[in-house]
Design an enzyme around this catalytic site. Structure first.
Site, PDB file in Angstrom:
ATOM      1  N   TYR A 297      -3.883 -45.067   6.473  1.00 24.31           N
ATOM      2  CA  TYR A 297      -3.185 -46.333   6.220  1.00 24.31           C
ATOM      3  C   TYR A 297      -4.015 -47.202   5.280  1.00 24.31           C
ATOM      4  CZ  TYR A 297      -0.435 -50.532   7.252  1.00 24.31           C
ATOM      5  OH  TYR A 297       0.366 -51.641   7.152  1.00 24.31           O
TER       6      TYR A 297
ATOM      7  N   SER B 200      -1.594 -54.974   2.831  1.00 28.67           N
ATOM      8  CA  SER B 200      -1.871 -55.290   4.240  1.00 28.67           C
ATOM      9  C   SER B 200      -3.259 -55.914   4.300  1.00 28.67           C
ATOM     10  CB  SER B 200      -1.845 -53.995   5.061  1.00 28.67           C
ATOM     11  OG  SER B 200      -2.389 -54.193   6.348  1.00 28.67           O
TER      12      SER B 200
END
Length: 199
Positions: free
Chosen positions: A77, A64
């Site tokens: 995350y 990401s």
């Protein structure tokens, strides 16, 4: 079994968790790590022998932009996506040294129009830093500007070109540039914009 060999494996499963470091439960941390990081590990290791056997293969692991930059309320995350990045970059080098015909690419998407924000788990602890655990995902989702189809085309093009890393979406390029220009200074910027958005 159906096709006799495997040439490509896309490890793309991912979930999101909004929580502070202090407020995240161990169960929440295990949940997100189990999917975002261990999912990549299991997928890679399960298919790697088949890819090597084919003599021409590629591992595509989705990290990401949050695998490039740390963001408040996203520590869990961030940790999983930084882990995917490190895992994939190390794998790529090992595959090159082995000269086995298999390669690997680390994918760093910005905001992609998927259900990840809508299905995110939000911990009440983010209220302590002024964020909204009720409507935070909804607000965040409005920033998603790249379609899944466009992302897929970008990723496939990168695989064909055997890229080590691929950024997906214009926001990913902006974030990557920000981190390159301000390796530690970007943290003050994100804090500033987070405070501003609260107002």
């Amino acid at each position: 079994r159906s096709h006799g060999k495997v040439n490509l494996i896309f490890n793309n499963a991912g979930v999101a968790l909004g929580a502070t470091v202090d407020g995240a439960s161990y169960e929440e941390l295990e949940w997100i790590t189990g999917i975002n990081f261990w999912g990549v590990v299991y997928g890679t290791k399960a298919f790697l022998p088949h890819l090597k056997k084919s003599g021409d293969g590629h591992v595509i692991n989705t990290s990401s932009v949050f695998g490039l930059v740390g963001i408040p309320s996203q520590s869990a995350y961030n940790a999983t996506k930084f882990a995917v990045r490190g895992f994939t970059e190390s794998l790529r080098q090992e595959l090159e040294l082995a000269n086995c015909g298999v390669s690997a690419t680390s994918v760093h998407p910005g905001g992609i129009k998927t259900n990840i924000a809508r299905s995110a788990r939000m911990n009440k602890s983010i209220r302590e830093i002024g964020l909204d655990d009720q409507r935070g995902s909804e607000k965040f989702e409005k920033l998603f500007i790249t379609t899944a189809d466009s992302a897929a085309k970008t990723i496939l093009k990168a695989v064909r070109c055997n890229k080590r890393r691929v950024l997906v979406g214009p926001d990913a390029y902006v974030i990557d540039l920000m981190v390159r220009l301000l390796p530690t200074g970007y943290q003050s910027l994100t804090t500033f914009f987070a405070r501003r958005s609260m107002k």
